[in-house]
Motif scaffolding. Structure first.
Motif, PDB file in Angstrom:
ATOM      1  N   ASP A  87       0.855  -1.188   0.000  1.00 51.81           N
ATOM      2  CA  ASP A  87       0.000   0.000   0.000  1.00 51.81           C
ATOM      3  C   ASP A  87       0.888   1.234   0.000  1.00 51.81           C
ATOM      4  OD1 ASP A  87       0.237   0.955   3.007  1.00 51.81           O
ATOM      5  OD2 ASP A  87       0.055  -1.237   3.008  1.00 51.81           O
ATOM      6  N   CYS A  88       0.262   2.395   0.026  1.00 49.61           N
ATOM      7  CA  CYS A  88       1.035   3.621  -0.158  1.00 49.61           C
ATOM      8  C   CYS A  88       1.860   3.995   1.067  1.00 49.61           C
ATOM      9  CB  CYS A  88       0.132   4.763  -0.582  1.00 49.61           C
ATOM     10  SG  CYS A  88      -1.137   5.140   0.618  1.00 49.61           S
ATOM     11  N   SER A  89       1.732   3.261   2.178  1.00 46.52           N
ATOM     12  CA  SER A  89       2.620   3.584   3.311  1.00 46.52           C
ATOM     13  C   SER A  89       4.072   3.256   2.969  1.00 46.52           C
ATOM     14  CB  SER A  89       2.171   2.872   4.588  1.00 46.52           C
ATOM     15  OG  SER A  89       2.105   1.486   4.407  1.00 46.52           O
ATOM     16  N   LEU A 125       4.983  11.000   6.399  1.00 45.86           N
ATOM     17  CA  LEU A 125       3.694  10.843   5.726  1.00 45.86           C
ATOM     18  C   LEU A 125       3.831   9.867   4.562  1.00 45.86           C
ATOM     19  CD1 LEU A 125       2.987  14.655   5.315  1.00 45.86           C
ATOM     20  CD2 LEU A 125       1.603  13.150   6.740  1.00 45.86           C
ATOM     21  N   CYS A 126       2.746   9.209   4.233  1.00 40.81           N
ATOM     22  CA  CYS A 126       2.756   8.484   2.970  1.00 40.81           C
ATOM     23  C   CYS A 126       2.628   9.537   1.878  1.00 40.81           C
ATOM     24  CB  CYS A 126       1.609   7.473   2.905  1.00 40.81           C
ATOM     25  SG  CYS A 126      -0.021   8.193   2.722  1.00 40.81           S
ATOM     26  N   SER A 127       2.996   9.149   0.672  1.00 41.77           N
ATOM     27  CA  SER A 127       3.058  10.151  -0.401  1.00 41.77           C
ATOM     28  C   SER A 127       1.730  10.864  -0.623  1.00 41.77           C
ATOM     29  CB  SER A 127       3.525   9.489  -1.696  1.00 41.77           C
ATOM     30  OG  SER A 127       2.655   8.423  -1.985  1.00 41.77           O
ATOM     31  N   MET A 128       0.625  10.188  -0.268  1.00 36.49           N
ATOM     32  CA  MET A 128      -0.681  10.815  -0.464  1.00 36.49           C
ATOM     33  C   MET A 128      -1.093  11.673   0.726  1.00 36.49           C
ATOM     34  SD  MET A 128      -2.506   7.392  -1.724  1.00 36.49           S
ATOM     35  CE  MET A 128      -4.148   8.039  -1.483  1.00 36.49           C
ATOM     36  N   GLY A 129      -0.345  11.591   1.809  1.00 35.39           N
ATOM     37  CA  GLY A 129      -0.680  12.359   3.004  1.00 35.39           C
ATOM     38  C   GLY A 129      -1.829  11.756   3.786  1.00 35.39           C
ATOM     39  N   MET A 130      -2.087  10.473   3.538  1.00 35.67           N
ATOM     40  CA  MET A 130      -3.235   9.812   4.136  1.00 35.67           C
ATOM     41  C   MET A 130      -2.840   9.175   5.482  1.00 35.67           C
ATOM     42  SD  MET A 130      -4.987   7.048   1.772  1.00 35.67           S
ATOM     43  CE  MET A 130      -4.374   5.444   2.074  1.00 35.67           C
ATOM     44  N   TYR A 131      -1.642   8.620   5.544  1.00 38.85           N
ATOM     45  CA  TYR A 131      -1.131   8.029   6.786  1.00 38.85           C
ATOM     46  C   TYR A 131      -0.020   8.913   7.318  1.00 38.85           C
ATOM     47  CZ  TYR A 131      -3.181   3.740   4.887  1.00 38.85           C
ATOM     48  OH  TYR A 131      -4.025   2.796   4.363  1.00 38.85           O
ATOM     49  N   SER A 132       0.046   9.031   8.636  1.00 40.58           N
ATOM     50  CA  SER A 132       1.141   9.816   9.201  1.00 40.58           C
ATOM     51  C   SER A 132       1.767   9.086  10.378  1.00 40.58           C
ATOM     52  CB  SER A 132       0.644  11.198   9.642  1.00 40.58           C
ATOM     53  OG  SER A 132      -0.109  11.082  10.825  1.00 40.58           O
TER      54      SER A 132
END
Ligand code: CU
Length: 139
Positions: A87-89, A125-132
């Motif tokens: 995933d994006c993390s 942050l993940c690249s999408m800024g969804m997880y921190s």
């Protein structure tokens, strides 16, 4: 006729009872899972090896633990552990460190952090800024 009605009633009651039972069972399982998670979060992910502070963070569907309290004024290494992370993390950005990397799906990636003053905070942050993920430095 009467026997049939009674039989149907019994069946309905039994189905209802088993439904209620299975619902309760699910609740118990959910509760156990949250308890386990809480125990995991209490366990420290910070250790000191050869004068260096090591912070271990799991990256998969987010970053865990999400908040880490670390010691200030110490050279620090963040060990970012991916494990089948697709995933994006895995696309990690740490603006404060000018760090940006696509982590391998399964690996431990070391990130060097210069000593931070007490009160400083580093956010990843993940690249999408969804997880921190946040590391707070304290005395
Ligand atoms: Cu994301």
């Amino acid at each position: 006729m009467k026997t049939n009605t009674i039989a149907i009633l019994i069946v309905v009651v039994l189905i209802g009872a088993s439904f209620v039972y299975s619902q309760n069972k699910n609740k118990d399982v959910l509760l156990e899972d949250t308890e386990k998670q809480e125990i995991k979060e209490v366990k420290s992910n910070v250790s000191v090896v050869d004068g260096k502070q090591i912070i271990t963070i799991d990256a998969r569907g987010g970053y865990f633990p999400q908040v880490t309290i670390a010691k200030a004024d110490m050279p620090t290494i963040i060990k970012m552990a991916t494990k089948s992370t697709f995933d994006c993390s895995s696309a990690l950005v740490i603006p404060d460190l000018n760090y940006q990397k696509n982590l391998p799906p399964t690996a431990v990636t070391e990130i060097e952090v210069p000593p931070q003053k007490a009160g400083e905070e580093i956010q990843g942050l993940c690249s999408m800024g969804m997880y921190s993920v946040i590391i707070e430095f304290r005395n």
